[in-house]
Design a protein around this motif. Structure first.
Motif, PDB file in Angstrom:
ATOM      1  N   ASP A  19       0.831  -1.211   0.000  1.00 44.75           N
ATOM      2  CA  ASP A  19       0.000   0.000   0.000  1.00 44.75           C
ATOM      3  C   ASP A  19       0.864   1.258   0.000  1.00 44.75           C
ATOM      4  O   ASP A  19       0.567   2.229  -0.699  1.00 44.75           O
ATOM      5  CB  ASP A  19      -0.937   0.014   1.210  1.00 44.75           C
ATOM      6  CG  ASP A  19      -2.093  -0.954   1.071  1.00 44.75           C
ATOM      7  OD1 ASP A  19      -2.383  -1.403  -0.056  1.00 44.75           O
ATOM      8  OD2 ASP A  19      -2.715  -1.277   2.103  1.00 44.75           O
ATOM      9  N   PHE A  20       1.938   1.243   0.762  1.00 38.44           N
ATOM     10  CA  PHE A  20       2.818   2.407   0.845  1.00 38.44           C
ATOM     11  C   PHE A  20       3.598   2.599  -0.458  1.00 38.44           C
ATOM     12  O   PHE A  20       3.644   3.698  -1.009  1.00 38.44           O
ATOM     13  CB  PHE A  20       3.779   2.249   2.022  1.00 38.44           C
ATOM     14  CG  PHE A  20       4.630   3.457   2.259  1.00 38.44           C
ATOM     15  CD1 PHE A  20       4.167   4.510   3.024  1.00 38.44           C
ATOM     16  CD2 PHE A  20       5.906   3.542   1.709  1.00 38.44           C
ATOM     17  CE1 PHE A  20       4.951   5.639   3.236  1.00 38.44           C
ATOM     18  CE2 PHE A  20       6.694   4.662   1.913  1.00 38.44           C
ATOM     19  CZ  PHE A  20       6.209   5.702   2.680  1.00 38.44           C
ATOM     20  N   VAL A  21       4.201   1.524  -0.955  1.00 39.27           N
ATOM     21  CA  VAL A  21       5.049   1.604  -2.152  1.00 39.27           C
ATOM     22  C   VAL A  21       4.234   1.959  -3.391  1.00 39.27           C
ATOM     23  O   VAL A  21       4.706   2.688  -4.264  1.00 39.27           O
ATOM     24  CB  VAL A  21       5.818   0.281  -2.348  1.00 39.27           C
ATOM     25  CG1 VAL A  21       6.504   0.219  -3.704  1.00 39.27           C
ATOM     26  CG2 VAL A  21       6.833   0.089  -1.237  1.00 39.27           C
ATOM     27  N   SER A  22       3.017   1.470  -3.475  1.00 39.22           N
ATOM     28  CA  SER A  22       2.204   1.693  -4.673  1.00 39.22           C
ATOM     29  C   SER A  22       1.508   3.062  -4.687  1.00 39.22           C
ATOM     30  O   SER A  22       0.891   3.420  -5.681  1.00 39.22           O
ATOM     31  CB  SER A  22       1.169   0.580  -4.840  1.00 39.22           C
ATOM     32  OG  SER A  22       0.246   0.582  -3.771  1.00 39.22           O
ATOM     33  N   ASP A  23       1.628   3.814  -3.608  1.00 38.54           N
ATOM     34  CA  ASP A  23       1.043   5.156  -3.549  1.00 38.54           C
ATOM     35  C   ASP A  23       2.060   6.166  -4.062  1.00 38.54           C
ATOM     36  O   ASP A  23       3.079   6.421  -3.404  1.00 38.54           O
ATOM     37  CB  ASP A  23       0.649   5.487  -2.111  1.00 38.54           C
ATOM     38  CG  ASP A  23      -0.025   6.836  -1.971  1.00 38.54           C
ATOM     39  OD1 ASP A  23       0.047   7.671  -2.914  1.00 38.54           O
ATOM     40  OD2 ASP A  23      -0.615   7.081  -0.905  1.00 38.54           O
ATOM     41  N   PRO A  24       1.827   6.754  -5.226  1.00 35.06           N
ATOM     42  CA  PRO A  24       2.801   7.688  -5.807  1.00 35.06           C
ATOM     43  C   PRO A  24       3.152   8.865  -4.896  1.00 35.06           C
ATOM     44  O   PRO A  24       4.263   9.393  -4.967  1.00 35.06           O
ATOM     45  CB  PRO A  24       2.114   8.182  -7.077  1.00 35.06           C
ATOM     46  CG  PRO A  24       1.091   7.164  -7.400  1.00 35.06           C
ATOM     47  CD  PRO A  24       0.653   6.579  -6.085  1.00 35.06           C
ATOM     48  N   ASP A  25       2.239   9.261  -4.034  1.00 35.47           N
ATOM     49  CA  ASP A  25       2.525  10.377  -3.134  1.00 35.47           C
ATOM     50  C   ASP A  25       3.660  10.055  -2.165  1.00 35.47           C
ATOM     51  O   ASP A  25       4.273  10.957  -1.601  1.00 35.47           O
ATOM     52  CB  ASP A  25       1.273  10.778  -2.352  1.00 35.47           C
ATOM     53  CG  ASP A  25       0.229  11.439  -3.238  1.00 35.47           C
ATOM     54  OD1 ASP A  25       0.602  12.061  -4.261  1.00 35.47           O
ATOM     55  OD2 ASP A  25      -0.967  11.319  -2.919  1.00 35.47           O
ATOM     56  N   ASN A  26       3.945   8.764  -1.977  1.00 35.29           N
ATOM     57  CA  ASN A  26       5.015   8.363  -1.066  1.00 35.29           C
ATOM     58  C   ASN A  26       6.389   8.294  -1.734  1.00 35.29           C
ATOM     59  O   ASN A  26       7.395   8.136  -1.043  1.00 35.29           O
ATOM     60  CB  ASN A  26       4.683   7.018  -0.421  1.00 35.29           C
ATOM     61  CG  ASN A  26       3.524   7.133   0.533  1.00 35.29           C
ATOM     62  OD1 ASN A  26       3.346   8.147   1.196  1.00 35.29           O
ATOM     63  ND2 ASN A  26       2.709   6.100   0.608  1.00 35.29           N
ATOM     64  N   LEU A  27       6.457   8.394  -3.049  1.00 32.62           N
ATOM     65  CA  LEU A  27       7.741   8.266  -3.746  1.00 32.62           C
ATOM     66  C   LEU A  27       8.832   9.176  -3.190  1.00 32.62           C
ATOM     67  O   LEU A  27       9.951   8.702  -2.937  1.00 32.62           O
ATOM     68  CB  LEU A  27       7.563   8.506  -5.247  1.00 32.62           C
ATOM     69  CG  LEU A  27       6.991   7.343  -6.047  1.00 32.62           C
ATOM     70  CD1 LEU A  27       6.712   7.792  -7.486  1.00 32.62           C
ATOM     71  CD2 LEU A  27       7.924   6.155  -6.038  1.00 32.62           C
ATOM     72  N   PRO A  28       8.569  10.454  -2.972  1.00 36.36           N
ATOM     73  CA  PRO A  28       9.655  11.313  -2.471  1.00 36.36           C
ATOM     74  C   PRO A  28      10.162  10.906  -1.085  1.00 36.36           C
ATOM     75  O   PRO A  28      11.274  11.268  -0.700  1.00 36.36           O
ATOM     76  CB  PRO A  28       9.025  12.707  -2.419  1.00 36.36           C
ATOM     77  CG  PRO A  28       7.861  12.648  -3.337  1.00 36.36           C
ATOM     78  CD  PRO A  28       7.366  11.228  -3.277  1.00 36.36           C
ATOM     79  N   LYS A  29       9.370  10.140  -0.343  1.00 45.94           N
ATOM     80  CA  LYS A  29       9.779   9.724   1.002  1.00 45.94           C
ATOM     81  C   LYS A  29      10.836   8.631   0.977  1.00 45.94           C
ATOM     82  O   LYS A  29      11.569   8.465   1.943  1.00 45.94           O
ATOM     83  CB  LYS A  29       8.562   9.233   1.791  1.00 45.94           C
ATOM     84  CG  LYS A  29       7.529  10.306   2.038  1.00 45.94           C
ATOM     85  CD  LYS A  29       6.308   9.744   2.713  1.00 45.94           C
ATOM     86  CE  LYS A  29       5.230  10.814   2.829  1.00 45.94           C
ATOM     87  NZ  LYS A  29       3.952  10.263   3.278  1.00 45.94           N
ATOM     88  N   TRP A  30      10.886   7.863  -0.122  1.00 49.06           N
ATOM     89  CA  TRP A  30      11.822   6.743  -0.134  1.00 49.06           C
ATOM     90  C   TRP A  30      12.571   6.565  -1.446  1.00 49.06           C
ATOM     91  O   TRP A  30      13.661   6.008  -1.453  1.00 49.06           O
ATOM     92  CB  TRP A  30      11.106   5.441   0.234  1.00 49.06           C
ATOM     93  CG  TRP A  30      10.132   4.956  -0.813  1.00 49.06           C
ATOM     94  CD1 TRP A  30       8.833   5.337  -0.964  1.00 49.06           C
ATOM     95  CD2 TRP A  30      10.387   4.007  -1.845  1.00 49.06           C
ATOM     96  NE1 TRP A  30       8.268   4.693  -2.039  1.00 49.06           N
ATOM     97  CE2 TRP A  30       9.200   3.852  -2.593  1.00 49.06           C
ATOM     98  CE3 TRP A  30      11.504   3.256  -2.218  1.00 49.06           C
ATOM     99  CZ2 TRP A  30       9.098   3.001  -3.678  1.00 49.06           C
ATOM    100  CZ3 TRP A  30      11.409   2.397  -3.291  1.00 49.06           C
ATOM    101  CH2 TRP A  30      10.213   2.266  -4.007  1.00 49.06           C
TER     102      TRP A  30
END
Length: 127
Positions: A19-30
């Protein structure tokens, strides 16, 4: 063309990690190697500032298989397909990213590998 599989084990459920990895909004976090700023949506395309310049990202549709493959369209118009999987693991989840050497020199391939390792370590640290 050579391929490398870079992975890390994360002490969280595969569903939670997916769920975290597939959410594009999380890309800059990791995924600093891909997105160094907020992701902007334009239809099904995602635009992100990267170390390579502005890139367009297209993810496969969400699924129950842990597949987070995505195409990255580089500023020069070339498309790079990036296989990414979130797999169940006895200790939680394993995230596996496949790198392909394509037209890179051995030194560039090694540098790309290090960047992916750093991204996956950042992801692991978030959990």
């Amino acid at each position: 063309m050579r391929s490398r599989h870079v992975s890390t084990v994360i002490g969280a459920s595969a569903d939670l990690v997916y769920d975290f990895v597939s959410d594009p909004d999380n890309l800059p976090k990791w995924a600093a190697g891909l997105a160094s700023s907020e992701v902007v949506r334009r239809g099904d395309d995602l635009l992100a500032e990267s170390p390579m310049g502005t890139v367009t990202i297209r993810f496969v549709p969400r699924n129950t298989l842990g597949v987070v493959d995505h195409d990255v369209i580089l500023p020069n118009g070339a498309t790079v397909h990036n296989p990414l999987r979130v797999l169940p693991h006895p200790e939680g989840a394993e995230v596996v990213f496949t790198l392909r050497q394509l037209a890179m020199s051995d030194a560039e391939f090694d540098q790309d590998t290090r960047m992916v390792e750093e991204d996956l370590e950042r992801l692991r640290a978030l959990f």
